[in-house]
Scaffold this motif. Structure first.
Motif, PDB file in Angstrom:
ATOM      1  N   ARG A  99     -15.328  11.095 -17.706  1.00  0.00           N
ATOM      2  CA  ARG A  99     -14.923  11.386 -16.335  1.00  0.00           C
ATOM      3  C   ARG A  99     -13.888  12.506 -16.307  1.00  0.00           C
ATOM      4  N   VAL A 154     -15.706  15.756 -16.807  1.00  0.00           N
ATOM      5  CA  VAL A 154     -16.439  16.132 -15.601  1.00  0.00           C
ATOM      6  C   VAL A 154     -15.474  16.627 -14.529  1.00  0.00           C
ATOM      7  N   HIS A 203     -15.730  20.130 -12.407  1.00  0.00           N
ATOM      8  CA  HIS A 203     -16.354  19.639 -11.185  1.00  0.00           C
ATOM      9  C   HIS A 203     -16.949  20.773 -10.359  1.00  0.00           C
ATOM     10  N   TYR A 208     -20.301  22.073 -11.753  1.00  0.00           N
ATOM     11  CA  TYR A 208     -21.445  21.218 -11.461  1.00  0.00           C
ATOM     12  C   TYR A 208     -21.922  21.418 -10.021  1.00  0.00           C
ATOM     13  N   GLN A 261     -23.664  13.954 -12.635  1.00  0.00           N
ATOM     14  CA  GLN A 261     -22.242  13.996 -12.982  1.00  0.00           C
ATOM     15  C   GLN A 261     -21.364  14.001 -11.731  1.00  0.00           C
ATOM     16  N   LEU A 279     -18.726  10.954 -10.793  1.00  0.00           N
ATOM     17  CA  LEU A 279     -17.292  11.153 -10.622  1.00  0.00           C
ATOM     18  C   LEU A 279     -16.823  10.552  -9.301  1.00  0.00           C
TER      19      LEU A 279
END
Length: 587
Positions: free
Chosen positions: A312, A315, A319, A322, A340, A344
């Protein structure tokens, strides 16, 4: 005889044997002057070496045929003595004395010995690189064992000074060329030697995409990758070089860690050991995703990303990257990014709106379904969220080709209809026309727009009035032609078995332009046919009643469709001839 002549003769004799170790040993034992003489003579000997090798191969093939033919005859005689019949397929049965497996002899190879001789005798770095990259030699590099050739060449080149080896490694690496996607091979045959010389010399690898592809094409084991001196230099380039994805797209990571299981197995194993910086792998995968490309070329990096299983925290750091993948990345990449982001669960309303607009504008059914599910959950979790920015994206989902997706989108719109203001409702009303009739009516009841016509069955076809058909002028009335053909029993003039129509069918079966063997409608052997029309009168015997009846039969067969238009251009009669033919007593 001079020593240099003895040296060249000894090298030629070694080349003709095809023994690479023998060639390397004899050239390396020569002094500097003798090597220069050999290097000068080698280019002119290429054609001679090829012809000699081909002659040896043909002679060996002739001897082989003689031996196998003798073995076959002996087999046939032995079967005859045993009273057994030999079947034809036994002649080509593999693994028998009369059809043994073919294995090439060492003296049939000429390219590999010439490569070794040139690498050992030529002095300059650039000249050696040019010699090893000759097209006529590279095409036959792997003919009788490419790994053996590379190993002997590496031993020959290792006798040079270290600086010479490093310069050779860099120059040879820059000489590597990309391989076509349609090619069965993934890299150049000299690439194995280049990688070996880079590792041996310790030279810094140049930034050259074909070099990285060549490094990736050699599947490593965990142990070999752990000790590879090229790892730190080329691993970051693995995610940037063009062609790596195509070379690794079949790597599924199913091998064992200690048995050369491939790149996925080796990289994940070193990641667990801490031998590789994990950020290099994750950031490399995301950079490769953001660069885009063919979906098949990104398959390896998607598998690697999934096997790394980012935490996490990892990710959260990536962020925004993504989110940037959701609008236009290939389907498999977008699914990974969405997974992902959803896992999160820390995106704010603006980011969620941006992500949903990107997902609902895509065409993949799986991503559209995931976007609609996320929209439903987002609206239910935050009653105060503004859904108007998502109305246009929801309307785009109405246009999906999948009926299931359309139904789900309508259900989401109906469920949260009260959350849309006039702006959002207007955006949904504009999209109602693309829905099927019953779904459009469901939304029209809520948002006040009439549903569009049901176009599912006709594909959107709008009927128009047809123009009036053109009027065809009536045919002139038929003239009285007098007595017609006699009726046969059980039939009438036009429809009976022996009537005109029946005789017309018989005429059609008799052949184009013939009736019972007589030509009709065209000349035969230079004479005009009976019944042919010329200026309104019958030619020859056409004015006689019998010939007139024959033409009528043919006309009837024509009108009955028996001839199927085969004699349209050959003067075969039609009913219009009737008015042009004379009748008995006209003259």
């Amino acid at each position: 005889m001079r020593p240099v002549e003895v040296g060249w003769d000894a090298v030629v004799a070694a080349i003709d044997t095809g023994d690479l170790e023998l060639v390397a040993g004899r050239v390396l034992r020569l002094d500097e002057r003798a090597r220069r003489e050999v290097a000068t003579a080698l280019p002119g000997y290429l054609a001679v070496a090829r012809k000699r090798a081909e002659a040896r191969r043909q002679a060996r093939e002739i001897r082989r045929q003689q031996v196998t033919e003798a073995a076959w005859r002996e087999h046939v005689r032995a079967a005859a003595r045993a009273g057994r019949t030999v079947s034809a397929h036994e002649r080509w049965q593999r693994g028998t004395p009369w059809n043994p497996p073919w294995t090439p002899a060492a003296d049939e190879s000429w390219a590999a010995p010439m490569l070794v001789a040139g690498a050992a005798a030529i002095g300059g770095v650039a000249a050696v690189v040019a010699w090893l990259n000759r097209r006529d030699l590279q095409d036959r590099w792997d003919e009788y064992g490419g790994d053996t050739t590379s190993a002997v060449l590496e031993r020959v080149l290792s006798a040079r000074p270290p600086a010479w080896q490093a310069e050779f490694a860099v120059r040879a690496a820059l000489k590597l060329r990309p391989v076509s996607r349609r090619s069965a091979v993934t890299t150049s045959p000299v690439s194995g030697l280049v990688l070996a010389m880079l590792r041996r010399s310790g030279a810094t690898p140049p930034e050259h995409d074909p070099l990285v592809v060549a490094w990736a094409a050699h599947s490593p084991s965990v142990a070999s990758l752990r000790t590879d001196p090229l790892l730190d230099h080329l691993l970051p380039r693995l995610f940037e070089a063009e062609g790596v994805g195509a070379a690794l797209r079949h790597d599924r990571g199913s091998g064992r860690a200690g048995a050369g299981g491939g790149w996925l197995t080796a990289l994940t194993a070193l990641d667990r050991e801490g031998g590789i910086d994990r950020d290099v792998l994750l950031d490399g995968c995301l950079r490769r995703f953001l660069r885009g490309g063919h979906a098949a070329d990104l398959r390896f990096f998607v598998r690697l990303h999934d096997l790394l299983a980012p935490t996490r925290d990892e990710v959260r750091e990536r962020h925004r990257d993504y989110l940037r993948l959701l609008p236009a990345a290939p389907g498999a990449v977008a699914e990974t990014a969405l997974k992902q982001v959803r896992r999160l669960g820390e995106a704010d309303s603006a980011e969620v709106t941006e992500a949903l607009r990107a997902l609902l504008a895509r065409g993949e059914r799986k991503l559209l379904t995931a976007g609609l599910t996320w929209l439903d959950e987002f609206a239910a979790a935050d009653p105060d969220a503004d859904l108007d920015p998502l109305a246009a994206a929801l309307g785009e989902a109405f246009g999906c080709e999948s009926g299931d997706v359309q139904g789900r989108a309508v259900r989401v719109a109906v469920k949260h209809a009260g959350r849309f203001t006039d702006v959002g409702a207007q955006a949904l009303r504009e999209a109602v026309a693309v829905l099927p009739q019953e779904l459009g009516e469901t939304l029209a009841e809520l948002f006040g727009e009439e549903a569009g016509p049901d176009t599912r069955d006709d594909g959107g076809f709008a009927p128009v009035s047809l123009p009036e058909p053109p009027r065809v002028p009536d045919l002139p009335p038929a003239r009285d032609v007098g007595r017609g053909p006699e009726r046969s029993s059980g039939g009438d003039e036009m429809g009976g078995r022996g009537g005109v129509a029946g005789r017309g069918r018989a005429a059609a079966r008799a052949g184009p332009g013939r009736l019972g063997g007589s030509p009709v409608g065209g000349p035969a052997r230079g004479r005009p046919a009976a019944g042919a029309v010329d200026g309104g009168r019958a030619v020859g015997r056409g004015d006689r009643p019998r010939d007139r009846e024959r033409l009528l039969w043919c006309c009837a067969g024509r009108e009955a469709g028996c001839c199927a238009g085969r004699n349209r251009d050959r003067g075969f009669g039609t009913m219009e001839w009737v008015g042009a033919l004379p009748v008995a007593g006209d003259r």
